[in-house]
Motif scaffolding. Structure first.
Motif, short mmCIF file in Angstrom:
data_model
loop_
_atom_site.label_atom_id
_atom_site.label_comp_id
_atom_site.label_asym_id
_atom_site.label_seq_id
_atom_site.Cartn_x
_atom_site.Cartn_y
_atom_site.Cartn_z
N GLN A 114 0.03 -0.39 13.98
CA GLN A 114 -1.01 -0.77 15.04
C GLN A 114 -2.23 -1.17 14.91
O GLN A 114 -3.29 -2.17 15.88
CB GLN A 114 -1.86 0.70 15.45
CG GLN A 114 -0.36 1.56 15.94
CD GLN A 114 -0.72 2.88 16.10
OE1 GLN A 114 -0.28 3.44 17.66
NE2 GLN A 114 -0.07 3.93 15.11
N LEU A 115 -3.04 -1.87 13.28
CA LEU A 115 -4.13 -2.93 13.20
C LEU A 115 -4.38 -4.01 13.92
O LEU A 115 -3.32 -4.74 13.57
CB LEU A 115 -4.07 -2.39 11.47
CG LEU A 115 -4.31 -0.67 10.91
CD1 LEU A 115 -4.93 -1.50 9.89
CD2 LEU A 115 -5.70 -0.38 12.02
N PRO A 116 -5.17 -5.03 14.92
CA PRO A 116 -4.99 -5.62 15.25
C PRO A 116 -5.04 -6.48 14.12
O PRO A 116 -5.81 -6.31 12.68
CB PRO A 116 -6.28 -5.86 15.29
CG PRO A 116 -6.54 -4.55 15.94
CD PRO A 116 -6.35 -3.52 14.99
N GLY A 117 -4.24 -7.63 13.86
CA GLY A 117 -4.06 -8.19 12.80
C GLY A 117 -3.38 -8.72 11.86
O GLY A 117 -2.84 -9.34 11.34
N VAL A 118 -2.10 -7.76 12.19
CA VAL A 118 -1.15 -7.00 11.54
C VAL A 118 0.00 -8.26 11.97
O VAL A 118 -0.08 -7.73 13.03
CB VAL A 118 -0.78 -5.88 11.12
CG1 VAL A 118 0.45 -5.45 10.62
CG2 VAL A 118 -2.03 -5.30 10.31
N LEU B 224 0.63 -1.01 0.31
CA LEU B 224 0.05 -0.22 -0.26
C LEU B 224 0.95 1.27 -0.30
O LEU B 224 1.89 1.31 1.13
CB LEU B 224 -1.25 0.17 1.27
CG LEU B 224 -1.86 -1.26 1.73
CD1 LEU B 224 -2.54 -0.99 2.72
CD2 LEU B 224 -2.66 -1.95 0.56
N ALA B 225 0.29 2.44 -0.72
CA ALA B 225 1.10 3.59 -1.14
C ALA B 225 0.35 4.72 -1.01
O ALA B 225 -0.93 4.92 -1.79
CB ALA B 225 1.55 3.62 -2.61
N LEU B 226 0.70 6.02 0.38
CA LEU B 226 -0.12 6.35 0.78
C LEU B 226 0.35 7.70 0.81
O LEU B 226 0.33 8.45 2.56
CB LEU B 226 -1.63 6.50 1.57
CG LEU B 226 -1.09 5.60 3.28
CD1 LEU B 226 -1.52 5.53 3.93
CD2 LEU B 226 -0.84 3.82 2.26
N GLY B 227 1.69 8.00 0.39
CA GLY B 227 2.46 8.68 0.29
C GLY B 227 3.89 8.45 1.77
O GLY B 227 4.33 7.42 1.58
N CYS B 228 4.68 9.65 2.51
CA CYS B 228 5.58 9.32 3.36
C CYS B 228 5.15 7.56 3.48
O CYS B 228 4.17 7.61 4.58
CB CYS B 228 5.71 9.88 3.98
SG CYS B 228 6.88 10.13 5.40
N PHE B 229 5.84 7.08 3.41
CA PHE B 229 5.58 5.82 4.50
C PHE B 229 6.17 5.57 5.69
O PHE B 229 5.61 5.02 7.04
CB PHE B 229 6.63 4.80 3.65
CG PHE B 229 8.03 4.90 3.12
CD1 PHE B 229 9.06 5.79 4.12
CD2 PHE B 229 8.86 4.17 2.43
CE1 PHE B 229 10.10 5.76 4.04
CE2 PHE B 229 9.79 4.49 1.91
CZ PHE B 229 10.65 5.28 2.79
N TRP B 230 6.88 7.38 6.52
CA TRP B 230 6.79 6.90 8.02
C TRP B 230 5.49 6.32 8.79
O TRP B 230 5.31 5.49 9.37
CB TRP B 230 7.49 8.28 8.14
CG TRP B 230 9.05 7.94 7.90
CD1 TRP B 230 9.79 7.01 7.54
CD2 TRP B 230 9.91 9.61 7.63
NE1 TRP B 230 10.79 7.68 6.94
CE2 TRP B 230 11.55 8.49 7.41
CE3 TRP B 230 9.91 10.34 8.03
CZ2 TRP B 230 11.81 10.31 6.99
CZ3 TRP B 230 10.43 10.97 7.66
CH2 TRP B 230 11.71 11.10 7.37
N GLY B 231 4.48 7.57 8.14
CA GLY B 231 3.60 7.62 9.00
C GLY B 231 2.63 6.52 8.48
O GLY B 231 2.00 5.77 9.70
N ALA B 232 2.52 6.21 7.27
CA ALA B 232 2.24 5.31 6.71
C ALA B 232 2.14 3.57 7.42
O ALA B 232 1.11 2.96 7.69
CB ALA B 232 1.68 5.37 5.16
N GLU B 233 3.11 3.37 7.67
CA GLU B 233 3.41 2.12 8.11
C GLU B 233 3.20 2.20 9.72
O GLU B 233 2.61 1.34 10.33
CB GLU B 233 5.25 2.13 8.23
CG GLU B 233 5.43 0.64 8.86
CD GLU B 233 6.60 0.34 8.53
OE1 GLU B 233 7.04 -0.80 9.13
OE2 GLU B 233 7.58 0.92 8.46
N LYS B 234 3.17 3.82 10.17
CA LYS B 234 3.13 3.13 11.97
C LYS B 234 1.41 2.57 11.46
O LYS B 234 1.06 2.00 13.01
CB LYS B 234 3.29 4.80 12.82
CG LYS B 234 2.77 4.29 14.43
CD LYS B 234 3.31 6.07 14.67
CE LYS B 234 2.51 6.10 15.99
NZ LYS B 234 3.54 7.22 16.62
#
Length: 215
Positions: A56-60, A42-52
């Motif tokens: 944090q999602l349950p199941g990841v 998944l790409a949604l801009g800067c990967f620093w914030g996106a990865e965090k």
């Protein structure tokens, strides 16, 4: 967007060390993962914030920052920033679909950024910041299209333009490479906002929730 002929050539191996484990979850960045784990990029801009947001999602099971969708082999961050690799900043998300459905994961993806901005997110401008979904299964590809179709009318009702998100399978229907290889980013990019809690990387959400697609 750079063409394959003009893209940087790259190299035959990583120019840096890729860490073995997730700094927060403790899980392997490159597997092996528990049976039944699925992977989507998944790409949604800067990967620093996106990865965090994703870890944090349950199941990841694990997440990783990286580069994908372009032409340069084993690129460096500096090369990707030139716009001459064709890659975008991507988050690998390995998840348990029995806990976190693909649809719910993608609804989160859509709601975390503005997928109508083209080659940018906020003040981050360039092809490396484009929105993208790179599915690895036909079911993920179907969920990507279904959630896109559900979300776009909501965006339009709220004054936004059409969705520009790139949706391409990692492997095409005949088995040939689609978006190509996911390349792990440098060690310091992995789980960056855990390592640098005060690091700057805003999430550019539209504030519009992605509805559940109709059956």
């Amino acid at each position: 967007m750079v063409t394959p002929e003009r893209a940087l050539r790259g190299r035959d191996a990583y120019a840096y060390r890729v860490p073995e484990r997730h700094a927060v979850l403790g899980t392997p960045l490159a597997g092996p993962w528990p049976e039944g784990t699925e992977v989507i990029y998944l790409a949604l801009g800067c990967f620093w914030g996106a990865e965090k947001e994703m870890w944090q999602l349950p199941g990841v099971v694990t997440t990783a920052a990286g580069y994908q969708g372009g032409y340069t082999t084993f690129p460096t961050y500096e090369e990707v920033c030139t716009g001459m690799t064709g890659h975008t900043e991507v988050v690998l998300v390995a998840y348990d679909p029995a806990v976190l459905s693909t649809t719910e994961l993608l609804r989160t993806f859509w709601s975390l950024h503005d997928p109508t901005q083209g080659f940018r997110q906020g003040n981050d401008v360039g092809t490396q910041y484009r929105s993208a979904i790179y599915p690895t299964t036909p079911e993920q590809a179907e969920a990507a299209q279904a959630t896109r179709e559900a979300f776009e009318p909501e965006l339009r009702r709220n004054g936004y333009g059409p969705i520009t998100t790139e949706i391409r399978p990692v492997h095409d229907a005949d088995g040939t490479p689609g978006t190509g290889v996911f390349y792990y980013a440098e060690d310091y990019h992995q789980q960056y906002l855990h390592k640098v809690p005060n690091g700057y990387c805003p999430v550019h959400s539209t504030g519009v929730a992605c509805p559940v697609p109709s059956a």
